[in-house]
Design a protein around this motif. Structure first.
Motif, short mmCIF file in Angstrom:
data_model
loop_
_atom_site.label_atom_id
_atom_site.label_comp_id
_atom_site.label_asym_id
_atom_site.label_seq_id
_atom_site.Cartn_x
_atom_site.Cartn_y
_atom_site.Cartn_z
N VAL A 7 0.84 -1.20 0.00
CA VAL A 7 0.00 0.00 0.00
C VAL A 7 0.88 1.25 0.00
O VAL A 7 0.62 2.21 -0.74
CB VAL A 7 -0.97 0.00 1.21
N THR A 8 1.95 1.24 0.80
CA THR A 8 2.86 2.39 0.86
C THR A 8 3.54 2.62 -0.49
O THR A 8 3.59 3.74 -0.99
CB THR A 8 3.92 2.17 1.96
N THR A 11 1.02 3.76 -3.17
CA THR A 11 0.66 5.16 -2.92
C THR A 11 1.77 6.08 -3.40
O THR A 11 1.51 7.11 -4.06
CB THR A 11 0.38 5.41 -1.42
N MET A 15 1.37 8.89 -6.37
CA MET A 15 1.59 10.30 -6.08
C MET A 15 2.27 11.04 -7.24
O MET A 15 2.09 12.24 -7.39
CB MET A 15 2.44 10.46 -4.80
N SER A 61 -1.73 13.72 4.43
CA SER A 61 -0.87 12.72 5.05
C SER A 61 -1.05 12.70 6.57
O SER A 61 -1.17 11.63 7.18
CB SER A 61 0.60 13.01 4.69
N ILE A 79 -1.11 4.58 3.63
CA ILE A 79 -1.33 5.54 2.54
C ILE A 79 -0.67 6.86 2.92
O ILE A 79 0.04 7.47 2.11
CB ILE A 79 -2.84 5.72 2.25
N GLY A 82 3.03 6.57 2.42
CA GLY A 82 3.42 6.69 1.02
C GLY A 82 3.45 8.14 0.58
O GLY A 82 4.36 8.57 -0.14
N ILE A 83 2.47 8.92 1.03
CA ILE A 83 2.44 10.36 0.71
C ILE A 83 3.62 11.06 1.35
O ILE A 83 4.29 11.90 0.73
CB ILE A 83 1.10 10.99 1.14
#
Length: 150
Positions: A7-8, A11, A15, A61, A79, A82-83
Motif C-alpha cells: 500500500v505504501t 501510494t 503520487m 498525510s 497511505i 506513502g504520501i
C-alpha cells in the motif's frame, strides 16, 4: 505486513500522477498566484509563496496518519506513509537537487538526476502559467536523459 508495505509503495507511485495533475491543473491553474513566484528569478528570500504547497500537501498525510491508528493500525496509516515518502523525495529532488536550495548534491554525474534537472529547466523556461511542459517530478520523458553528442 506485506500488504501494508505494498500500500505504501503503490501510494508513492500514484503520487507521481497526482503531482503531475496538481502541478498542471492547480498550480498552473486556479492557484497560480501561489506558484507564480516559483517561476520568477530568485531573490534574496529563502522562502517563496510556492512553499505553502508543502503545507497543503502535508495535511492529507497527517490526517491519514491520525485516522490510520484509530481505533488500531490500518491501511490509512500506510497511505499517509506513502504520501510522506513522496513528499521527502519531492523535497530532495526538487528543492535540493534541482533548485539547489541546499548544496547537498551539487556535483552529480547521474544521467537520471541530470535528466530531471534538464526537464525542470525546460519547465521553467516559461515564466507564465500557459504552455508549460514537464509537470512531473520523478518520471520525465526519456529525451532528457540523453547525453549531448560531442
Amino acid at each position: 505486513m506485506l500488504l501494508f508495505a505494498s500500500v505504501t509503495i503503490i501510494t508513492f507511485l500514484i503520487m507521481e500522477g497526482v503531482t503531475w495533475c496538481t502541478h498542471k491543473f492547480v498550480m498552473h491553474g486556479f492557484l497560480w498566484y501561489l506558484h507564480e513566484d516559483h517561476h520568477q528569478p530568485r531573490y534574496q528570500t529563502p522562502f517563496e509563496k510556492n512553499d505553502l504547497f508543502f503545507v497543503i500537501f502535508a495535511v492529507p498525510s497527517i490526517l491519514l496518519f491520525y485516522y490510520g491508528i484509530r481505533p488500531e493500525l490500518n491501511y490509512l496509516f500506510f497511505i499517509g506513509l506513502g504520501i510522506l515518502f513522496y513528499g521527502i523525495a519531492y523535497f530532495l529532488v526538487h528543492d535540493v537537487l534541482i533548485h539547489q536550495r541546499f548544496k547537498w548534491f551539487k556535483h552529480t554525474k547521474s544521467r537520471y538526476l541530470l535528466g530531471l534537472r534538464k526537464a525542470h529547466k525546460i519547465h521553467h523556461k516559461k515564466l507564465g502559467k500557459q504552455d508549460g511542459e514537464c509537470f512531473g517530478m520523478l518520471f520525465v520523458p526519456f529525451k532528457y536523459y540523453k547525453r549531448p553528442k560531442v
